[in-house]
Scaffold this active site. Structure first.
Site, mmCIF file in Angstrom:
data_model
loop_
_atom_site.group_PDB
_atom_site.id
_atom_site.type_symbol
_atom_site.label_atom_id
_atom_site.label_comp_id
_atom_site.label_asym_id
_atom_site.label_seq_id
_atom_site.Cartn_x
_atom_site.Cartn_y
_atom_site.Cartn_z
ATOM 1 C CD GLU A 12 7.700 32.206 0.205
ATOM 2 O OE1 GLU A 12 7.564 33.266 -0.183
ATOM 3 O OE2 GLU A 12 7.298 30.990 -0.014
ATOM 4 C CE LYS A 37 8.588 24.202 -7.883
ATOM 5 N NZ LYS A 37 9.695 25.206 -6.783
ATOM 6 C CD GLU A 109 11.807 26.957 -8.950
ATOM 7 O OE1 GLU A 109 11.183 27.538 -7.597
ATOM 8 O OE2 GLU A 109 11.315 27.831 -10.111
ATOM 9 N N GLY A 110 14.403 23.278 -7.886
ATOM 10 C CA GLY A 110 14.094 22.691 -6.567
ATOM 11 C C GLY A 110 12.954 23.123 -5.637
ATOM 12 C CB ALA A 111 10.049 22.304 -3.423
#
Length: 241
Positions: A12, A37, A109-111
């Site tokens: 976030e 992703k 884009e990572g997590a």
């Protein structure tokens, strides 16, 4: 910079919106863009994932997921609980390499954060970045507490021989508090990396056309934008009258 890995300092922090802004600015500069992703969690089949959201905001990008898992957990945990095969760092590197052969820029884009586990063997986004020899863009929150998490991320990158490309503030508030304003000065010092942008809070809710128009104003020239860290910092830290 055919491949750019984008990580957050946690969840976030605005990572997907920053990824979309980087994609939009690159497209406006005439570059072809793919977004990868590796592991999408917390999204059911048929629902929009982060790569889809980047494509919605930025426009004509190639969007690809390697795997998705229904529960909103770390990818390794979500894969294990779903009884599905996890994503391995070498698979991320291979997929990004194939996309790079057909695009000017690939955004991976990572997590969550840099060391969120992709598999039960300890594979992370950092390992994928090492395999790719790719620069890593760090997306950070602007407010209190961000100095610690962002410095820890930068130190881990350096420990692995992966100096950060820079730091982008993922959700700059309309009325920044004292900590946020001070962090503009302190973040480059504690990370040893430049500030490369500040995406305004709520940017992801803009109509796509407005988002694409604004993206270059939020990012530095290094990311195909026209945002200037020195000017922005001077404006935001000006003494109140």
């Amino acid at each position: 910079m055919p491949v750019l890995v984008i990580t957050g300092t946690g969840t976030e922090v605005g990572k997907t919106v920053v990824t979309a802004a980087v994609a939009a600015a690159a497209l406006a500069a005439g570059r072809s863009v793919a977004v990868l992703k590796p592991a999408q969690t917390g999204v059911a089949p048929g629902e929009r994932g982060d790569a889809d959201e980047v494509a919605r905001l930025a426009g004509g990008v190639t969007a690809r997921e390697l795997a998705r898992f229904p529960e909103p957990l770390a990818p390794a945990t979500a894969a294990r609980r779903a009884g599905l095969a996890p994503v391995r760092p070498f698979e991320v590197a291979e997929a990004a390499g194939k996309l790079a052969a057909e695009h000017d820029l690939v955004l991976v884009e990572g997590a969550g954060g840099l060391l969120v586990r992709l598999d039960d063997e300890g594979g992370t986004l950092a390992e994928a970045a090492r395999l790719l020899a790719a620069p890593v863009l760090v997306v950070a929150a602007p407010g209190l507490g961000t100095l610690n998490t962002t410095e820890l991320t930068a130190r881990e990158l350096a420990r692995r021989g992966l100096a950060p490309e820079g730091v982008v503030l993922g959700s700059w508030p309309r009325r920044p508090d004292l900590a946020s304003r001070c962090n503009l000065l302190d973040l480059p010092v504690v990370t040893g990396a430049p500030l490369l942008g500040a995406v305004p809070d709520g940017a992801g809710a803009l109509p796509p056309a407005a988002f694409r128009t604004g993206a270059a104003d939020w990012l530095a020239p290094r990311l195909d934008g026209r945002w200037d860290a020195q000017t922005f910092t001077a404006q935001q830290t000006r003494p109140e009258e």
